[in-house]
Design a protein around this motif. Structure first.
Motif, mmCIF file in Angstrom:
data_model
loop_
_atom_site.group_PDB
_atom_site.id
_atom_site.type_symbol
_atom_site.label_atom_id
_atom_site.label_comp_id
_atom_site.label_asym_id
_atom_site.label_seq_id
_atom_site.Cartn_x
_atom_site.Cartn_y
_atom_site.Cartn_z
ATOM 1 N N GLN A 103 0.835 -1.199 0.000
ATOM 2 C CA GLN A 103 0.000 0.000 0.000
ATOM 3 C C GLN A 103 0.872 1.252 0.000
ATOM 4 O OE1 GLN A 103 -2.728 -0.358 3.344
ATOM 5 N NE2 GLN A 103 -4.396 -0.771 1.901
ATOM 6 N N LEU A 104 0.540 2.192 -0.875
ATOM 7 C CA LEU A 104 1.225 3.481 -0.944
ATOM 8 C C LEU A 104 0.244 4.574 -0.543
ATOM 9 C CD1 LEU A 104 3.109 3.167 -4.358
ATOM 10 C CD2 LEU A 104 3.993 2.693 -2.068
ATOM 11 N N ARG A 105 0.707 5.518 0.295
ATOM 12 C CA ARG A 105 -0.149 6.617 0.706
ATOM 13 C C ARG A 105 0.634 7.922 0.689
ATOM 14 N NH1 ARG A 105 -2.968 5.718 6.294
ATOM 15 N NH2 ARG A 105 -0.802 5.363 6.905
ATOM 16 N N GLN A 106 -0.013 8.987 0.214
ATOM 17 C CA GLN A 106 0.546 10.330 0.310
ATOM 18 C C GLN A 106 -0.147 11.021 1.469
ATOM 19 O OE1 GLN A 106 0.097 12.804 -3.148
ATOM 20 N NE2 GLN A 106 1.458 14.384 -2.382
ATOM 21 N N VAL A 107 0.640 11.393 2.487
ATOM 22 C CA VAL A 107 0.088 11.924 3.729
ATOM 23 C C VAL A 107 0.641 13.329 3.976
ATOM 24 C CG1 VAL A 107 -0.127 11.540 6.213
ATOM 25 C CG2 VAL A 107 -0.023 9.584 4.658
ATOM 26 N N ARG A 108 -0.224 14.236 4.416
ATOM 27 C CA ARG A 108 0.222 15.592 4.743
ATOM 28 C C ARG A 108 1.005 15.581 6.060
ATOM 29 N NH1 ARG A 108 -2.687 18.877 1.246
ATOM 30 N NH2 ARG A 108 -4.793 18.132 0.722
ATOM 31 N N VAL A 109 2.180 16.220 6.047
ATOM 32 C CA VAL A 109 3.012 16.322 7.242
ATOM 33 C C VAL A 109 3.479 17.769 7.389
ATOM 34 C CG1 VAL A 109 3.807 13.928 7.101
ATOM 35 C CG2 VAL A 109 5.134 15.735 5.985
ATOM 36 N N PRO A 110 3.834 18.213 8.602
ATOM 37 C CA PRO A 110 4.342 19.574 8.788
ATOM 38 C C PRO A 110 5.664 19.784 8.052
ATOM 39 C CG PRO A 110 3.655 18.616 10.882
ATOM 40 C CD PRO A 110 3.683 17.495 9.884
ATOM 41 N N LEU A 111 5.924 21.035 7.675
ATOM 42 C CA LEU A 111 7.189 21.386 7.038
ATOM 43 C C LEU A 111 8.302 21.518 8.070
ATOM 44 C CD1 LEU A 111 5.817 24.074 4.580
ATOM 45 C CD2 LEU A 111 6.766 21.855 3.930
ATOM 46 N N GLY A 112 7.980 22.107 9.227
ATOM 47 C CA GLY A 112 8.984 22.328 10.273
ATOM 48 C C GLY A 112 8.957 23.772 10.732
ATOM 49 N N VAL A 113 9.987 24.535 10.379
ATOM 50 C CA VAL A 113 10.054 25.967 10.705
ATOM 51 C C VAL A 113 9.758 26.746 9.425
ATOM 52 C CG1 VAL A 113 11.481 27.868 11.529
ATOM 53 C CG2 VAL A 113 11.741 25.590 12.526
ATOM 54 N N VAL A 114 8.729 27.587 9.472
ATOM 55 C CA VAL A 114 8.305 28.356 8.306
ATOM 56 C C VAL A 114 8.623 29.825 8.540
ATOM 57 C CG1 VAL A 114 6.346 29.038 6.873
ATOM 58 C CG2 VAL A 114 6.476 26.705 7.774
ATOM 59 N N GLY A 115 9.445 30.402 7.674
ATOM 60 C CA GLY A 115 9.733 31.827 7.718
ATOM 61 C C GLY A 115 8.797 32.566 6.782
ATOM 62 N N ILE A 116 8.225 33.668 7.231
ATOM 63 C CA ILE A 116 7.294 34.445 6.405
ATOM 64 C C ILE A 116 7.714 35.911 6.434
ATOM 65 C CG2 ILE A 116 4.885 35.071 5.998
ATOM 66 C CD1 ILE A 116 4.072 32.547 7.488
ATOM 67 N N VAL A 117 7.898 36.486 5.245
ATOM 68 C CA VAL A 117 8.301 37.886 5.105
ATOM 69 C C VAL A 117 7.117 38.644 4.514
ATOM 70 C CG1 VAL A 117 9.953 39.482 4.065
ATOM 71 C CG2 VAL A 117 10.677 37.160 4.691
ATOM 72 N N VAL A 154 15.756 26.660 9.023
ATOM 73 C CA VAL A 154 14.461 27.094 8.495
ATOM 74 C C VAL A 154 14.143 26.231 7.281
ATOM 75 C CG1 VAL A 154 13.151 29.024 7.534
ATOM 76 C CG2 VAL A 154 14.855 29.441 9.308
ATOM 77 N N ASP A 155 12.956 25.655 7.258
ATOM 78 C CA ASP A 155 12.620 24.677 6.218
ATOM 79 C C ASP A 155 12.027 25.283 4.960
ATOM 80 O OD1 ASP A 155 13.120 21.949 7.590
ATOM 81 O OD2 ASP A 155 12.070 23.123 9.098
ATOM 82 N N VAL A 156 11.325 26.383 5.091
ATOM 83 C CA VAL A 156 10.790 27.074 3.914
ATOM 84 C C VAL A 156 10.597 28.539 4.256
ATOM 85 C CG1 VAL A 156 8.373 26.595 4.491
ATOM 86 C CG2 VAL A 156 9.002 26.997 2.116
ATOM 87 N N VAL A 157 10.817 29.423 3.254
ATOM 88 C CA VAL A 157 10.618 30.858 3.435
ATOM 89 C C VAL A 157 9.563 31.316 2.426
ATOM 90 C CG1 VAL A 157 11.667 33.150 3.371
ATOM 91 C CG2 VAL A 157 12.980 31.199 4.219
ATOM 92 N N ILE A 158 8.550 32.028 2.928
ATOM 93 C CA ILE A 158 7.445 32.477 2.092
ATOM 94 C C ILE A 158 7.416 33.999 2.063
ATOM 95 C CG2 ILE A 158 4.946 32.435 1.756
ATOM 96 C CD1 ILE A 158 4.925 29.836 3.444
#
Length: 201
Positions: free
Chosen positions: A90-104, A179-183
């Protein structure tokens, strides 16, 4: 850690944060009045001042937005799609947190609350960099949010505010492994300040 917190803990924290914003409205408005006065003295256009300005109704509105998040399903662990291979795997795509999100972002202090709430609901820490014109307001908002979140059981540092200078954006973008992603959010000024932003692994 935020990513493993159960839904009821996160929702209780968001509710407590909304309540605290309403209870401490005067604290927010005092800081906001100083920001608006300084921006007006600098010749800031009225349209920008209006985006910066808060009143009791607007504070109640951002608190209500946090309560709206509580009513939404928890995205963490949601199965987007899945399938079973011929061999039974069985294969599943599951939503998980990114971690630390930077927002400018620029000007609108309501974004501070919206961004923090969305990050916490989805199991992410929020690292916020707002505009210099709203720094007093953002400091008051983040103080209320972070103090309340910690009292409600969220880890210390779940919501943090960066200095409102250009150097902080560069440090944010170079914080690979932290930081895992910057938006970038907003107009050309904030986007250009954040040019080259991409997930930081």
């Amino acid at each position: 850690m935020l990513r493993t917190l159960p839904t009821d803990v996160k929702d209780a924290a968001l509710t407590a944060m909304a309540d605290a914003l309403v209870e401490r409205t005067d604290e927010v408005l005092t800081a906001n009045a100083a920001d608006v006065a300084a921006a007006a003295a600098d010749g800031t256009p009225e349209s920008v001042l209006d985006r910066l300005r808060l009143d009791a109704g607007r504070v109640a509105g951002v608190a209500a937005a946090l309560r709206d998040l509580v009513a939404l399903p928890d995205p963490v662990g949601d199965v987007v799609r899945g399938s079973r291979l011929p061999n039974g795997l069985q294969l599943r795509q599951v939503r998980v947190p990114l971690g630390v999100v930077g927002i400018v972002y620029e000007a609108r202090p309501n974004v501070t609350v919206d961004a923090a709430g969305l990050c916490l609901k989805s199991g992410n820490a929020a690292l916020l960099r707002g505009s210099a014109s709203a720094y007093r307001t953002n400091t008051a908002l983040v103080t209320i949010l972070s103090e309340t979140a910690e009292k409600a059981g969220l880890p210390a540092g779940s919501v943090e505010l960066l200095p409102a200078d250009r150097a902080s954006v560069g440090e944010l973008l170079s914080a690979r492994g932290l930081v895992d992603v910057v938006i970038p959010r907003g107009g050309r000024r904030s986007s250009s300040a954040s040019s080259g932003s991409r997930p930081c692994r």
